[in-house]
Write an enzyme that holds these catalytic residues in place. Structure first.
Site, PDB file in Angstrom:
ATOM      1  N   LYS A 125      10.538  24.479  14.107  1.00  0.00           N
ATOM      2  CA  LYS A 125       9.971  23.369  15.075  1.00  0.00           C
ATOM      3  C   LYS A 125      10.248  23.635  16.345  1.00  0.00           C
ATOM      4  O   LYS A 125      11.617  24.260  16.335  1.00  0.00           O
ATOM      5  CB  LYS A 125      10.105  22.113  14.637  1.00  0.00           C
ATOM      6  CG  LYS A 125       9.151  21.773  13.388  1.00  0.00           C
ATOM      7  CD  LYS A 125       9.398  20.296  12.916  1.00  0.00           C
ATOM      8  CE  LYS A 125       8.327  19.808  11.820  1.00  0.00           C
ATOM      9  NZ  LYS A 125       8.826  18.506  11.464  1.00  0.00           N
ATOM     10  N   HIS A 128      13.238  20.499  21.097  1.00  0.00           N
ATOM     11  CA  HIS A 128      12.353  19.632  22.184  1.00  0.00           C
ATOM     12  C   HIS A 128      13.575  19.132  22.905  1.00  0.00           C
ATOM     13  O   HIS A 128      14.837  19.091  22.574  1.00  0.00           O
ATOM     14  CB  HIS A 128      11.479  18.950  21.579  1.00  0.00           C
ATOM     15  CG  HIS A 128      11.989  17.871  20.551  1.00  0.00           C
ATOM     16  ND1 HIS A 128      12.956  16.922  20.875  1.00  0.00           N
ATOM     17  CD2 HIS A 128      11.859  17.773  19.164  1.00  0.00           C
ATOM     18  CE1 HIS A 128      13.360  16.122  19.749  1.00  0.00           C
ATOM     19  NE2 HIS A 128      12.466  16.799  18.807  1.00  0.00           N
ATOM     20  N   HIS A 131      16.579  17.449  21.508  1.00  0.00           N
ATOM     21  CA  HIS A 131      17.626  18.025  21.091  1.00  0.00           C
ATOM     22  C   HIS A 131      18.543  18.543  22.026  1.00  0.00           C
ATOM     23  O   HIS A 131      19.959  18.900  21.761  1.00  0.00           O
ATOM     24  CB  HIS A 131      16.980  19.419  20.148  1.00  0.00           C
ATOM     25  CG  HIS A 131      16.208  18.909  18.912  1.00  0.00           C
ATOM     26  ND1 HIS A 131      15.001  19.350  18.814  1.00  0.00           N
ATOM     27  CD2 HIS A 131      16.625  18.370  17.696  1.00  0.00           C
ATOM     28  CE1 HIS A 131      14.479  18.667  17.635  1.00  0.00           C
ATOM     29  NE2 HIS A 131      15.491  18.162  17.032  1.00  0.00           N
TER      30      HIS A 131
END
Ligand code: ARG
Length: 563
Positions: A125, A128, A131
């Site tokens: 994933k 983003h 993070h």
């Protein structure tokens, strides 16, 4: 402020009040209004008999002036003391000069061990904005602990388990390419994940297949696990490269996949405590009593969830490391999740549950790159580097003097991203603004790096041998004493970071120091000055460079000597 001044003040107040110096030292604070002096103590806190205002006045009269203390007054119930700025200058600059990169470190955490878990992206994933914030704030939290003497274990808890791996494996079968996987595992796995999710929209069986694939993983099927572990290893390798660019090192790469055995252990403990209830085949823990809802810990097919793994992970970490404190650096969207986790650990009567803390932070909006809205960390860093580079190019003369402009642009670009992120209190949301963050003017990373490299360049060009015994008596201009004052605040700031863990404190401190320095540099020249002026100034600038460098490293930056 240097400890000796506090010791002297405490000694004298102790003689007047009968309260021990040790009790008094932590009560000595900077006055709210700096005009009032350098140190203040609130007399009501001493709980003495008599009128506090009267006592403050009496104490002010009785304090003896000496080489340390040069003035004492009262403002209502506050006793305010003034210290000798020239003695502070002599002692402080010598001490910073001698301590170098350890200036500001303290030993309060000696003998204590902390785990700081941060970054924790999910394989397949996007990495983003949440993070990114966890990464830089978490690194800061770890640095702050290390600076306060703690043994610090940095841990990355990867999202590397769950049904999405079933999907990913199916997708890899259909769309995977060995070459692509080796080239950029993070992006390739993400692409596959997107494609298979699109397929799943028109083919309902895909999700069922993914679920049963994940079931095989949880049951320990060696064949499916070997593919999964390749995905994991390759992704970690790539992550490591990106973290290295950010100056970040993880002692442990853990992850949701690493806790199976402990998860079972935790589950048994929950059952023994009678905390598990059945709900249509699923197993839940009812936390309604604490206004934390009902928490599913096992699905009806027997597979586990994010929270179940977190319970097992916490148990495993305690048994492995016997930590004194553990920090979870996770976005505020997961406030409830962490409250539930801590509550469950508490219900298991694990004494250390009270030593687990959530470091929460707000959202970043507007983060997208030229490639689109799905953001990967290396794209953000790349774009920051490129933008920084084009800003640097605008100053052609200067640009020509930089040895490795691309590398400098990379480091300054990272500083821009980090400082923008840390400019306000953690919990605030902010808007990502590339334009603003790369500016050399204003409260930005480039400005701080510029201040540091300017000091380096002055010291380098002067090319003088300095030592800690240079006579500093000519250094008496207010702007110089102001810089000394700010340098003297650094150790207290490092200690105080342990309350609240606000990175903006360090950013504001660094900006304050840089501004005071820039005023100083305009007035107090080094070039073409006689030694009795130039040398003390160089000592001041060296101490300032050391302190600013230490502050920048605390927020995870690489202080630059040339730019
Ligand atoms: N991988 C998670 C996510 O991206 C963050 C993990 C946070 N840490 C934890 N122990 N739950 O949402």
């Amino acid at each position: 402020m240097l400890e000796v001044f506090k010791l002297e003040a405490a000694k004298q107040i102790s003689a007047l009040s009968g309260i021990s110096s040790e009790t008094l030292i932590p009560m000595l604070e900077a006055p709210k209004n700096p005009e009032n002096g350098d140190m203040a103590i609130a007399i009501p806190r001493l709980k003495l008999k008599g009128n506090p205002v009267q006592l403050a006045k009496e104490f002010a009269e009785k304090i003896q002036k000496n080489e340390f203390i040069v003035g004492a007054t009262n403002a209502g119930p506050f006793l305010n003391l003034r210290i000798s700025k020239t003695l502070q200058r002599d002692l402080l600059l010598k001490s910073v000069f001698e301590q170098g990169s350890t200036y500001g470190k303290c030993e309060n955490g000696q003998g204590k061990k902390v785990i700081v878990e941060f970054s924790s992206p999910n394989i397949a994933k996007p990495f983003h904005a949440g993070h990114l914030r966890s990464t830089i704030i978490g690194n800061f939290i770890a640095n702050v602990h290390a600076a306060n003497g703690y043994e610090t274990i940095t841990m990355n808890y990867l999202g590397d388990w769950g049904k999405q791996y079933g999907l990913l494996a199916l997708g890899f079968g259909k769309y995977g390419s060995e070459d692509e996987l080796l080239k950029d595992p993070i992006k390739h796995l993400f692409d596959i994940y997107v494609k298979i999710n699109v397929d799943a929209e028109s083919d309902a069986t895909i999700h069922d297949q993914a679920r049963s694939y994940f079931k095989r993983m949880e049951d320990g099927d060696a064949e499916v696990l070997s593919l999964w572990s390749r995905f994991r290893d390759l992704s970690i390798e790539k992550y490591k490269q990106i973290y290295a660019r950010l100056n970040i090192n993880f002692d442990v790469y853990s992850g949701e996949s690493q806790v199976n055995e402990y998860m079972e252990k935790a589950y048994e403990m929950l059952e023994q405590k009678g905390l598990i209830e059945d709900s249509k085949g699923a197993k839940i823990i009812d936390l309604e009593k604490y206004k934390l809802g009902k928490v599913v810990v096992k699905k009806s097919d027997g597979t586990t969830l994010y929270i179940t793994r977190d319970i097992g992970a916490a148990l495993q970490r305690y048994e492995t490391y016997k930590f004194d404190e553990m920090y979870y650096v996770v976005a505020s969207q997961q406030d409830l999740h962490l409250k539930q986790l801590f509550k469950i650990l508490d219900l298991l009567e694990l004494g250390w549950a009270k030593k687990c803390y959530h470091i929460s932070f707000g959202m970043v909006t507007g983060m997208s790159t030229r490639k689109g809205n799905v953001v990967f960390l290396d794209d953000i860093l790349k774009e920051a580097q490129e933008t920084m580079h084009s800003v640097m190019l605008k100053n052609e003369n200067k640009y020509a003097q930089i040895e490795k402009p691309e590398e400098v642009a990379d480091l300054v670009g990272i500083s821009a991203v980090v400082v923008q992120d840390m400019s306000a209190r953690r919990i605030k949301n902010y808007e990502f603004n590339m334009e603003q963050m790369v500016s050399f003017e204003g409260d930005t990373g480039p400005y701080l790096q510029y201040a540091h490299s300017r000091l380096s360049s002055i010291i380098r060009k002067a090319d003088r041998k300095l030592d800690a015994n240079i006579d500093l008596s000519t250094l008496s201009e207010p702007c110089a004493l102001e810089v000394v004052d700010i340098l003297a605040q650094y150790p207290d700031m490092v200690k105080n970071l342990m309350q609240g863990f606000e990175p903006c404190t360090v950013v504001h401190y660094s900006l304050k120091l840089s501004r005071a320095l820039s005023a100083c540099l305009e007035q107090l020249w080094v070039m073409n000055q006689p030694d009795h002026l130039a040398l003390p100034r160089l000592v001041l600038y060296t101490a300032a460079k050391i302190t600013l460098g230490n502050a920048l490293r605390l927020i995870g930056l690489n202080p630059l000597d040339r730019m």
